[in-house]
Scaffold this motif. Structure first.
Motif, short mmCIF file in Angstrom:
data_model
loop_
_atom_site.label_atom_id
_atom_site.label_comp_id
_atom_site.label_asym_id
_atom_site.label_seq_id
_atom_site.Cartn_x
_atom_site.Cartn_y
_atom_site.Cartn_z
N UNK B 7 40.66 36.91 33.42
CA UNK B 7 41.96 37.23 32.81
C UNK B 7 42.52 38.39 33.62
N UNK B 8 43.64 38.15 34.29
CA UNK B 8 44.15 39.18 35.22
C UNK B 8 45.62 39.46 34.95
N UNK B 10 49.43 39.26 35.79
CA UNK B 10 50.13 38.14 36.42
C UNK B 10 50.49 38.39 37.88
N UNK B 11 50.90 39.59 38.21
CA UNK B 11 51.37 39.77 39.59
C UNK B 11 50.21 39.82 40.58
N UNK B 14 48.55 35.87 43.12
CA UNK B 14 48.55 35.44 44.53
C UNK B 14 47.39 36.04 45.31
N UNK B 17 44.11 34.43 44.32
CA UNK B 17 43.97 33.10 44.88
C UNK B 17 43.59 33.16 46.36
N UNK B 74 32.76 36.33 41.72
CA UNK B 74 33.10 37.42 40.80
C UNK B 74 33.52 38.65 41.58
N UNK B 75 32.77 38.95 42.61
CA UNK B 75 33.11 40.15 43.39
C UNK B 75 34.47 40.01 44.06
N UNK B 77 36.97 38.33 42.98
CA UNK B 77 38.03 38.50 41.98
C UNK B 77 38.20 39.97 41.63
N UNK B 78 37.08 40.64 41.38
CA UNK B 78 37.17 42.05 41.02
C UNK B 78 37.91 42.83 42.10
N UNK B 81 41.73 41.77 42.04
CA UNK B 81 42.54 41.93 40.84
C UNK B 81 42.61 43.36 40.35
N UNK B 82 41.79 44.21 40.91
CA UNK B 82 41.69 45.56 40.37
C UNK B 82 42.82 46.46 40.86
N UNK B 88 43.51 45.76 33.54
CA UNK B 88 43.23 44.91 34.70
C UNK B 88 42.57 43.60 34.30
N UNK B 89 41.86 43.61 33.18
CA UNK B 89 41.35 42.35 32.66
C UNK B 89 39.84 42.20 32.74
N UNK B 90 39.39 41.02 32.37
CA UNK B 90 37.96 40.75 32.23
C UNK B 90 37.60 39.49 33.00
#
Ligand SMILES: Nc1ncnc2c1ncn2[C@@H]1O[C@H](COP(=O)(O)OP(=O)(O)O)[C@@H](O)[C@H]1O
Ligand SMILES: Nc1ncnc2c1ncn2[C@@H]1O[C@H](COP(=O)(O)OP(=O)(O)O)[C@@H](O)[C@H]1O
Ligand SMILES: Nc1ncnc2c1ncn2[C@@H]1O[C@H](COP(=O)(O)OP(=O)(O)O)[C@@H](O)[C@H]1O
Lengths: 432, 112, 432, 432, 112, 112
Positions: B7-8, B10-11, B14, B17, B74-75, B77-78, B81-82, B88-90
């Protein structure tokens, strides 16, 4: 075209002319209810161009999170410039008989004008309103260039100063008997005063304010092309008031302006779509909409000076030139004119002003001046307007940046969107 | 195989991804969601009435990967997205029993 | 109704009359600024009916993935037919004095018309524009029948040929002094020329092009009834220009047309809602909108021929007949007229043309002809229009299918939606 | 202002006057095509205020599940009241020469009026239509108060009775030569007849019908501010027909009305935004829109009685007073006037009627009456209108509740939304 | 019990639902999502600027079924949702620990 | 840790959120979905054509909680979301293997 000649004179079209003092009716003038009916109608049509026309045209093109901010900037132009115009704007533009560059404060608060005052064959109050609607839409045209990033307070201050410093003087020079009128450059309904002035100022502002965060990287697709199409349509419909209303009469001149406006717009729309189809393989709705607006812009100064065939030439030329400006020039130079105010209004307005000379019909041409002479006059007025608009706009923005501590919202607000950050609202509520 | 739900903001979509592509993820599914958490919401104002909105727009990214890839993904994404700010999300990791590719009927990791 | 008689004559309303040559003003004609103001206004109102009126009315009814394609088809009609009309259309419709079936090319590019030319009491240019807006909306009306499946290129070719081969000749026959005018059939503002012609052609096209994939199986609910209601509203507002503008004057005749238009429309809306309420248990918004449009269509030919009570009869009858056509006839016959162009414009236009005879008021009736005689004339013109429109449209489509290799997009494009497949755009951007 | 005096007289503005019998033209009256053009245009503008103006203004403010119900209530007003007006409404309002409280049935079905009848310088049919559009919008204004909960059948019955019992009599008293006209209270375009009557009735209805489920607990944010902005814009544009059209001529009086309307509205918008900015820290779009409408309401009765500066005072005052009513009074008293019909139309209309006396310009003031005297007349008419509207509306609602077995939908329908429950439709289809 | 998540092409939803009904599924939940994978996206064109859209509309169907029904349900979805073209989608099967029917408080398979 | 998925009636969202807050849940994620089940849909009417809509709007609430909290949370949701009428919805409980807080990289229950 009975009235057209006198109209043309009073609008400073045929060289140095005895200037009309707006507060004094010609001795022989009497009110014509038909002319008045048409200019009343035209006035509200020009308001409709801003609200909701322009608001939707631009509103559909930004991202959803900034949609309301665009609508708000159009609303506040109607509010703030609406008041300003009656207070001093009209006087600054149309007062000061004989002044070459700007009017005066003699008619502040419309002093001296009564319900019985006439301007030509219509009540002066109606002329004031017709012109006031021009003063409302012109600054709002600029907002597309710096959309999605400028502070509301900066925008509001900017348009107020801009109307006082750029718009009213230009209106005076062209329509109020100033030097461009005396020069004999033709600008029937505002190619210089409205479109070039806003388009070139907008370019300066877009560059001065800087690009949107993520410009060129993130996709910034329109949030709603249907809104943009509604806006385009109402701009088109309203523009007949803008152009044919500028005849200040319901006569053959208005009829000509109506016909050339429609013809140039249709031609430009069609040409734009064809160019895009050939160039990119697909005809797009946004292309059609942009083509329509470019055609409307380009014919504005020329609408009583060209034949039906001339109108087609103006429209087709506008499609070619504005298409190039929007799809080639802008990426090449890299500025972020969010909604192509420069490419459409700046470039289209300049093209229209030039085309007024290039394609001028015999019935509109002053034989003593000649086509070549007219072209030179047009070029002179174009050059002046471009420089004046850019310099003055930059000066205003420079001062405002100092005074307001910056012209744009901070980065977080830009992310969040101006609707929430500046207005505490969102365009759409929850789905149920 | 495991399902990674991120869960991130929205901006950040990109960037996430791109990061996933770089670690070899070839498919993912995205949902627009709203999140409630420690992050402060905002206030909306309609004719003087205040509405506190504390369900904030988030984006849910779902990726199913082979067990061995979980940590790397996972890494990635972290990292992408951070922002370091609250909200920032989970990331949630779930077991997946089976994967089927509809087009071919392939199963298991071959179907990813 | 001072002018009405002469107007009626010049529009071929009262039997065989000395025909008006559009390029030559009557000796006694002088420009009337009030009439001109009203027809300038009416002209832009008729454009507003297409853009954004019809565009939204239809746009709201298709599925989201095809919304832009509908808007585009309306835009391109304004572009392409806008150019075509000035180039040759006006001449084909209103040139060729004395011809029974079509005009000629004598006024191509509006040759011979100047800003001083008058048509009755208004500048000829204004008449050209008023009529031009009719020529823009009429082909666009058809698109609802084959919406969501026709290729853009096929649509564009179709409407261009259709205006040349169907619309201009019909306009000539009815308004340009052709045989229907000489016969004395009444069609004040276009029940035959606009609504029946487009409605019957649309039916032919819908059947010839074939059904949408999934028609009758998948739900195809409207994407946005609010857009449809905006469209309906602007059609209604604009229709006063269409009908009352057809008086070509701001006089009692225009007043009558305005009143009957409003009254028939209100009656039809109300009746449709009541029928639906009784028949299906719920009054719907789409029913109200459809009822309004059906009423507007039906009163169009009759609007200066009936009394207020007659207008109510026209409107109530339209509700009954069009409701039956849309909800009973269409499912029974099984054709896929996506947005009910035939049921509303074809059937409603025919009903209106007949009702013009049935309910003709004493003040409009030619005593020598009598009600029965008038009804026969109406029936003759209705029959001719239906056959002519269907035959010619099928001929055009047959040729186009050969030339273009098919009229509809391929199955995948139909799935994906025309917006992406044909225009590389989507109506709405991402939510944030 | 040639015609203004006679107009003023015929509208009962200057005290007890020889009343004009609408069916009989003044001996010296002849049709003026310019005046007619303007009132034709004004009539359609006033329809545009309802459809789509008001429909969108209100439609954007409810929750999505009730959006269509609002559009439907506007559509049905145009349908039902459109028919009713021609049938008996016009006669009840403008018939019955000399009656103090209501007209009669002498002109039912417009009997006695022909296309040649004149009312002043325009066809009587045009006057009938102009007034009919007022009768359509006025009851629709009320729906905002009890939106999102009233049954469609109850609404439809309510507005029909309300037009017969409240609107037509008030129109007769003020514009048809009744006692308020004779008293000499000024209400040029409908501060009392339109805005106070609907605003006070709406308050009564909102309280009588009861609050929405969840009011004050659940958030009820607008579903679409863009729709509301389009609605606001079209209300503004159309209001020029409402106010300047009420001059019944295209003359200086219309010009004055146009100018004061624009100026008051701009001022009120600007003032509202500034107040909100200072008071709550953010200028909002809904604030700007509400300010515009409040300004339009307030200037309505005053629009030919004040100077440009007076218009600014009317507008600024409206912003202050309506802002207070909407953001302070409503929460304090706790009634659920869903869309602030009372706060804007009731309070704004009363303020405008009072302000007409407070800021009356010398050119409009009857020297014998004096400003103080005029203010007393205004207060008398304000008090009467408020009491009459509230009492009659409650009486109608009381009867309807008995007859219909309740005025509101059941709880489940309110949850589900009126669109589905009452009309079996949803505003938006699936996303693809 | 297991949760079957099927990501399918939107226009296949009706067919999938019918197929599920035929194998006895009595409830399901549907979400609009966007998917990224091997399937080529499309290009959008706005005033000459090209946007490549490779997040394509998909529909996510979620069904919880008894363990014994999983295979039958998966097969039904595959049969109904398959077009044979890239982008037909995936099915993921997850374990479910408990199911509760809110209305009655029933638990386990009885709650389905 | 476990993931609790609750599919509820949309107008119950506020109550459910309040109830969850009261049992100490500090974060959750919400998705708009459509549900098909025993609850009867409605009929829409467009120019006489009837469309039966049996995919009804629902809201999906997702909460990840520590194993020990599952029962309490489920009960809170049931209590808040129940109206006693068909269509109140379901709760599904899934295993979660890992939770990561993107902002800090924290893992496990500390990341909730
Ligand atoms: N226990 C939870 N279960 C499900 N989703 C959660 C949970 N806690 C947080 N979330 C989601 O994560 C988002 C971010 O959480 P928040 O507490 O605001 O900040 P942070 O991620 O920095 O701790 C929330 O908006 C919500 O969507
Ligand atoms: N690893 C994955 N995790 C989650 N969703 C995936 C994954 N791979 C694919 N998907 C989903 O499946 C859809 C189809 O995948 P795609 O690779 O385009 O075609 P195919 O299903 O034919 O292999 C994608 O759009 C995406 O929504
Ligand atoms: N087997 C299932 N798998 C996934 N979702 C389901 C399932 N059964 C029901 N649902 C969801 O639960 C909602 C309510 O179910 P329904 O059968 O209508 O009523 P109830 O919850 O009272 O049994 C449905 O709309 C659907 O979203």
């Amino acid at each position: 075209m009975r009235n057209a000649t006198r109209k043309a004179l009073s609008w400073g079209i045929a060289g140095i002319v005895p200037l009309l003092a707006p507060t004094q009716a010609f001795a022989e003038d009497t009110l014509d209810s038909g002319d008045t009916a048409w200019i009343l109608t035209s006035s509200l049509l020009v308001l409709m161009m801003t609200l909701p026309g322009l608001a939707l045209f631009y509103g559909g093109l930004v991202r959803t999170k900034n949609l309301l901010s665009v609508l708000m900037q159009c609303l506040i132009s109607a509010g703030a410039i609406g008041v300003l115009w009656v207070a001093v704007g009209y006087s600054l533009a149309f007062g000061g008989e004989g002044n070459r560059f700007f009017g005066d404060f003699s008619m502040a608060m419309l002093s001296g004008i009564t319900p019985d005052s006439l301007f030509g064959t219509i009540p002066t109050y109606v002329f004031v309103m017709f012109q006031g609607m021009f003063a409302i839409i012109t600054p709002a045209l600029m907002l597309g260039a710096f959309a999605e990033r400028m502070k509301f307070s900066a925008y509001l201050s900017f348009i107020v100063l801009w109307v006082l410093i750029v718009y009213c003087p230009l209106a005076h020079m062209v329509w109020g008997g100033g030097w461009i009128a005396q020069l004999g450059a033709l600008d029937f309904a505002g190619g210089l005063v409205v479109h070039m002035s806003s388009g070139f100022s907008a370019l300066a502002a877009a560059i001065y304010v800087g690009k949107r965060k993520g410009y060129g990287k993130e996709p910034m697709a329109p949030n709603s092309l249907p809104l943009t199409v509604i806006g385009t349509s109402l701009l088109w419909v309203g523009w007949f008031g803008f152009n044919a209303g500028s005849a200040l009469a319901a006569d053959g001149s208005a009829g000509l302006a109506f016909l050339t406006t429609q013809t140039a717009t249709a031609t430009c729309l069609l040409t734009w779509v064809v160019i895009e189809w050939l160039h990119r393989g697909k005809p797009t709705v946004l292309g059609a909409a942009t083509g329509a607006v470019a055609g409307l812009v380009a014919i504005t100064p020329a609408c009583v000076s060209v034949s039906p065939a001339g109108a087609m030439a103006v429209g087709a030329g506008a499609a070619l030139i504005c298409y190039a400006a929007v799809t080639l020039l802008k990426p090449a130079l890299g500025y972020d004119d969010s909604l192509d105010v420069f490419g459409v209004h700046g470039v289209g307005g300049a093209w229209g002003a030039l085309a007024t000379g290039l394609f001028i019909a015999d019935f509109a041409l002053d034989a003593e001046v000649g086509r070549g002479g007219q072209i030179m006059k047009q070029l002179e007025s174009i050059g002046f307007t471009a420089v004046y608009a850019v310099v003055m706009s930059l000066a205003i923005l420079f001062v405002l940046k100092l005074v307001l501590g910056g012209l744009r919202v901070d980065e977080e607000a830009e992310h969040e969107g101006l609707d929430l950050a500046e207005h505490s609202e969102t365009a759409y509520g929850p789905a149920n | 195989m495991q399902l990674i739900e991120a869960i991130i903001k929205p901006f950040k979509l990109d960037e996430v991804r791109d990061a996933l592509q770089q670690v070899g993820v070839q498919g993912l599914t995205v949902t627009e969601v709203k999140g409630y958490g420690r992050q402060k919401g905002h206030t909306e104002l309609y004719r003087g009435a205040e509405y506190v909105v504390d369900l904030l727009p988030k984006v849910l990214v779902e990726v199913v990967v082979a067990d061995g890839d979980v940590e790397r993904v996972v890494e990635a994404i972290v990292a992408a997205a951070s922002t370091g700010k609250i909200g920032d999300g989970k990331i949630f990791v779930h077991p997946v029993e089976e994967v089927i590719r509809i087009r071919t009927g392939e199963r298991g990791e071959a179907a990813l």
